[in-house]
Write an enzyme that holds these catalytic residues in place. Structure first.
Site, PDB file in Angstrom:
ATOM      1  N   LYS A 179     -15.316  -5.429  -2.811  1.00 38.73           N
ATOM      2  CA  LYS A 179     -14.966  -3.891  -2.555  1.00 38.73           C
ATOM      3  C   LYS A 179     -14.509  -3.211  -3.842  1.00 38.73           C
ATOM      4  O   LYS A 179     -13.845  -3.913  -4.513  1.00 38.73           O
ATOM      5  CB  LYS A 179     -14.361  -3.512  -1.242  1.00 38.73           C
ATOM      6  CG  LYS A 179     -12.950  -3.920  -1.340  1.00 38.73           C
ATOM      7  CD  LYS A 179     -12.150  -3.105  -0.170  1.00 38.73           C
ATOM      8  CE  LYS A 179     -10.571  -3.436  -0.577  1.00 38.73           C
ATOM      9  NZ  LYS A 179      -9.731  -2.463   0.039  1.00 38.73           N
ATOM     10  N   LYS A 226      -1.859  -9.884   0.104  1.00 39.49           N
ATOM     11  CA  LYS A 226      -0.731  -9.513  -0.621  1.00 39.49           C
ATOM     12  C   LYS A 226       0.246 -10.543  -0.829  1.00 39.49           C
ATOM     13  O   LYS A 226       0.907 -10.689  -1.933  1.00 39.49           O
ATOM     14  CB  LYS A 226      -0.355  -8.129  -0.271  1.00 39.49           C
ATOM     15  CG  LYS A 226      -1.476  -7.172  -0.411  1.00 39.49           C
ATOM     16  CD  LYS A 226      -0.804  -5.594  -0.531  1.00 39.49           C
ATOM     17  CE  LYS A 226      -1.907  -4.725  -0.985  1.00 39.49           C
ATOM     18  NZ  LYS A 226      -2.586  -4.182   0.237  1.00 39.49           N
ATOM     19  N   LYS A 263      -8.379  -0.476  -6.041  1.00 35.11           N
ATOM     20  CA  LYS A 263      -7.310  -0.167  -7.312  1.00 35.11           C
ATOM     21  C   LYS A 263      -6.909  -1.530  -7.872  1.00 35.11           C
ATOM     22  O   LYS A 263      -6.677  -1.499  -9.008  1.00 35.11           O
ATOM     23  CB  LYS A 263      -6.014   0.494  -6.800  1.00 35.11           C
ATOM     24  CG  LYS A 263      -6.349   2.169  -6.452  1.00 35.11           C
ATOM     25  CD  LYS A 263      -5.231   2.533  -5.894  1.00 35.11           C
ATOM     26  CE  LYS A 263      -5.804   3.912  -4.812  1.00 35.11           C
ATOM     27  NZ  LYS A 263      -4.837   4.158  -3.773  1.00 35.11           N
TER      28      LYS A 263
HETATM   29  P1  TYM Z   1      -5.355   2.933   1.145  1.00 36.19           P
HETATM   30  O1  TYM Z   1      -4.539   3.526   0.625  1.00 36.19           O
HETATM   31  O2  TYM Z   1      -5.784   1.484   0.593  1.00 36.19           O
HETATM   32  O3  TYM Z   1      -6.924   3.455   1.153  1.00 36.19           O
HETATM   33  C1  TYM Z   1      -7.023   4.748   1.591  1.00 36.19           C
HETATM   34  C2  TYM Z   1      -8.449   4.963   2.347  1.00 36.19           C
HETATM   35  O4  TYM Z   1      -9.546   4.649   1.458  1.00 36.19           O
HETATM   36  C3  TYM Z   1     -10.072   3.294   2.143  1.00 36.19           C
HETATM   37  N1  TYM Z   1     -10.997   2.807   1.187  1.00 36.19           N
HETATM   38  C4  TYM Z   1     -12.214   2.418   1.233  1.00 36.19           C
HETATM   39  N2  TYM Z   1     -13.153   2.601   2.107  1.00 36.19           N
HETATM   40  C5  TYM Z   1     -14.365   2.240   1.693  1.00 36.19           C
HETATM   41  N3  TYM Z   1     -14.683   1.604   0.643  1.00 36.19           N
HETATM   42  C6  TYM Z   1     -13.643   1.036  -0.041  1.00 36.19           C
HETATM   43  N4  TYM Z   1     -13.929   0.192  -1.180  1.00 36.19           N
HETATM   44  C7  TYM Z   1     -12.307   1.502   0.157  1.00 36.19           C
HETATM   45  N5  TYM Z   1     -11.249   1.294  -0.704  1.00 36.19           N
HETATM   46  C8  TYM Z   1     -10.166   2.068   0.001  1.00 36.19           C
HETATM   47  C9  TYM Z   1      -9.444   2.853   3.066  1.00 36.19           C
HETATM   48  O5  TYM Z   1     -10.033   2.249   4.205  1.00 36.19           O
HETATM   49  C10 TYM Z   1      -8.352   3.914   3.702  1.00 36.19           C
HETATM   50  O6  TYM Z   1      -9.162   4.599   4.644  1.00 36.19           O
HETATM   51  N6  TYM Z   1      -2.897   1.481   5.344  1.00 36.19           N
HETATM   52  C11 TYM Z   1      -3.567   2.444   4.764  1.00 36.19           C
HETATM   53  C12 TYM Z   1      -2.983   3.758   4.497  1.00 36.19           C
HETATM   54  C13 TYM Z   1      -2.204   4.297   5.668  1.00 36.19           C
HETATM   55  C14 TYM Z   1      -3.194   4.873   6.777  1.00 36.19           C
HETATM   56  C15 TYM Z   1      -2.140   5.184   7.744  1.00 36.19           C
HETATM   57  C16 TYM Z   1      -4.197   5.169   7.167  1.00 36.19           C
HETATM   58  C17 TYM Z   1      -1.034   4.115   6.130  1.00 36.19           C
HETATM   59  N7  TYM Z   1      -0.943   4.633   7.331  1.00 36.19           N
HETATM   60  C18 TYM Z   1      -2.395   5.610   9.157  1.00 36.19           C
HETATM   61  C19 TYM Z   1      -4.648   5.671   8.195  1.00 36.19           C
HETATM   62  C20 TYM Z   1      -3.388   5.690   9.234  1.00 36.19           C
HETATM   63  C21 TYM Z   1      -4.180   1.992   3.055  1.00 36.19           C
HETATM   64  O7  TYM Z   1      -3.429   1.273   2.474  1.00 36.19           O
HETATM   65  O8  TYM Z   1      -5.070   2.733   2.728  1.00 36.19           O
END
Ligand code: TYM
Length: 352
Positions: free
Chosen positions: A216, A112, A219
Site C-alpha cells: 500500500k 511496528k 509514509k
Molecule cells: P493514519 O494516519 O495511518 O492514516 C489516516 C487515514 O488514511 C488511511 N490510509 C489509507 N487508505 C487507503 N489506502 C492507503 N494506502 C492508506 N494509507 C492511509 C487510513 O486508513 C486512515 O483512515 N490510527 C489511525 C488514526 C486514528 C484514527 C482514530 C482514525 C487515531 N484515532 C480514530 C479513525 C478514528 C491512523 O494511524 O491513520
C-alpha cells in the site's frame, strides 16, 4: 438527530493519496449529512517518536490540508487530539478492560514492534512476544505502541461515533473498538456504547497501492504521492511506476505492479478511461506510458486545486488557531459528558 461521525489522521507528515482516498475525501463528502468530528492524532504520532521540533509543524500541515481539501469548520468539528484532555483520562480507564494479549496480536503492533526492535522479517510466525519480553538491549517497544488501539477506541467512543471513515488498514483497529465497546457494556451491565463501523458510501474499504510494485501507499513505505507534490514531481513519480514488459497473450492476468496501476486508475479516473486501458491491456495493445500520462493528468486534476489552497492557508496562524480553538471547545463539550458518565458507571464519584 444526525448520526455521529469521527475520524482522524496521525500527525506524521504530509498527506498522500492513500490518506486522501481512504479518509479525507470521505470526510468532505460526509460533513453535510452527519455530525462530524475530524481530528489530528498528535498523541498517536508520539508512539513512533517524532522529532519534537517537527511534531507541531506536522499538526499544522494536516490542519491546513483538512481545510484545503474542503472540510468546513462551520459544518464539522475540527480539533487536535492533545487539546482534549478528557481523551487521555478515558484512555486510562478503558485500558483496565483491555487485554495485553489481544493488543500484542494486533497486526499493526507486530509490524511496528518489529521495526522498533530492528527485526527484518514480517513473517507472521516469528515469535514477536518472546522477542519483546526477552529483549534486554536498549531497543524497546514502547507501551504506548501496544495500547495504540485503546487510544483509538477512546477517540471514537468518547463522542459515541457510529460511523468511522477510514481506509482498509484501520479495520482491525475498528474491530477492537467494537470489542471494547461490547466488553464495557457487558462488564457494567449497561447499553452505553454503540459499536462503530467503517464507512465507505456503501462500497468496499479502500486500499490505495504504492507505485513501487507491491503493497500500500504509506509514509513509512517511501512510495507516496503527496497532495503537496508539485506538477513536475508528481509526473515524475507516476512515470517511474513499476510495470512489466506488457501482456503477451490476450486477457493475460495482471502482475501485481500493473494491477496496482489499474487500481489507482479506477480510484482516480473516469470509468471510460479505465475501460479504455483495460481493453487495451486485454488485447495486448496497451502502452504503459500512455496509461501513466493519463493517470498523472487525472491525479493532478484532483491535487492541484488542493495544493494551491494548502499553500494559501498554511501560514495563516491566526486562522488555523481559531479553527482548532473552536473545535476543541466543541469536542470537549461532548467528550467531558462521556467521561463524566463513564466515571460514574465505573464507580468513580466526586466527593466535592
Ligand atoms: P493514519 O494516519 O495511518 O492514516 C489516516 C487515514 O488514511 C488511511 N490510509 C489509507 N487508505 C487507503 N489506502 C492507503 N494506502 C492508506 N494509507 C492511509 C487510513 O486508513 C486512515 O483512515 N490510527 C489511525 C488514526 C486514528 C484514527 C482514530 C482514525 C487515531 N484515532 C480514530 C479513525 C478514528 C491512523 O494511524 O491513520
Amino acid at each position: 438527530m444526525k448520526e455521529i461521525v469521527l475520524s482522524g489522521i496521525r500527525a506524521t507528515g504530509q498527506l498522500h493519496l492513500g490518506n486522501y482516498y481512504g479518509a479525507l475525501n470521505k470526510f468532505v463528502r460526509m460533513q453535510d449529512d452527519y455530525n462530524c468530528y475530524f481530528f489530528i492524532a498528535d498523541l498517536h504520532a508520539l508512539t513512533t517518536h517524532p522529532d519534537p521540533t517537527i511534531l507541531h509543524a506536522n499538526v499544522k500541515s494536516i490542519l491546513s490540508e483538512y481545510l484545503a481539501a474542503g472540510i468546513d469548520p462551520d459544518k464539522a468539528t475540527i480539533f487536535v487530539q492533545s487539546d482534549v484532555p478528557e481523551i487521555p483520562e478515558m484512555y486510562l480507564l478503558m485500558n483496565m478492560h483491555v487485554g495485553i494479549g489481544e493488543l500484542m496480536r494486533t497486526a499493526s503492533f507486530k509490524d511496528k514492534a518489529r521495526k522498533q526492535l530492528g527485526i527484518k522479517t514480517d513473517n507472521d510466525n516469528d515469535d514477536i512476544e518472546r522477542e519483546i519480553i526477552g529483549n534486554n538491549s536498549n531497543k524497546r517497544v514502547n507501551a504506548g505502541l501496544l495500547t495504540y488501539p485503546t487510544l483509538m477506541a477512546v477517540d471514537i467512543l468518547i463522542h459515541h461515533a457510529t460511523k468511522v471513515p477510514v481506509g482498509k488498514d484501520q479495520e482491525q483497529h475498528l474491530e477492537l473498538t467494537r470489542r471494547f465497546a461490547r466488553r464495557f457494556n457487558s462488564v457494567y451491565g449497561v447499553e452505553y456504547f454503540q459499536e462503530p463501523e467503517n464507512f465507505n458510501f456503501g462500497g468496499e474499504a479502500i486500499k490505495v497501492p504504492g507505485l513501487d510494485g507491491s503493497g500500500k501507499m504509506g509514509k513509512s513505505e517511501g512510495n507516496c504521492i503527496y497532495l503537496l507534490d508539485d506538477e513536475k514531481t508528481l509526473r515524475k513519480k507516476v512515470m517511474r511506476a513499476v510495470t512489466d514488459e506488457g501482456p503477451k497473450v490476450p486477457n493475460q492476468p495482471m502482475a501485481e505492479p500493473v494491477a496496482n496501476l489499474f487500481t489507482l486508475l479506477k480510484i482516480v479516473s473516469a470509468p471510460d478511461v479505465v475501460d479504455h486501458f483495460t481493453e487495451a491491456y486485454n488485447n495486448c495493445s496497451i502502452r504503459y506510458g500512455d496509461l501513466k500520462k493519463q493517470l498523472a493528468e487525472d491525479i493532478l486534476k484532483v491535487t492541484t486545486p488542493i495544493r494551491e489552497r494548502i499553500i494559501g492557508i498554511r501560514n495563516d496562524d491566526a486562522y488555523l488557531s481559531q479553527v482548532v480553538k473552536q473545535g476543541a471547545e466543541k469536542a470537549r463539550e461532548s467528550a467531558s459528558k462521556t467521561l463524566r458518565e463513564v466515571r460514574e458507571i465505573m464507580g468513580i464519584k466526586r466527593f466535592f
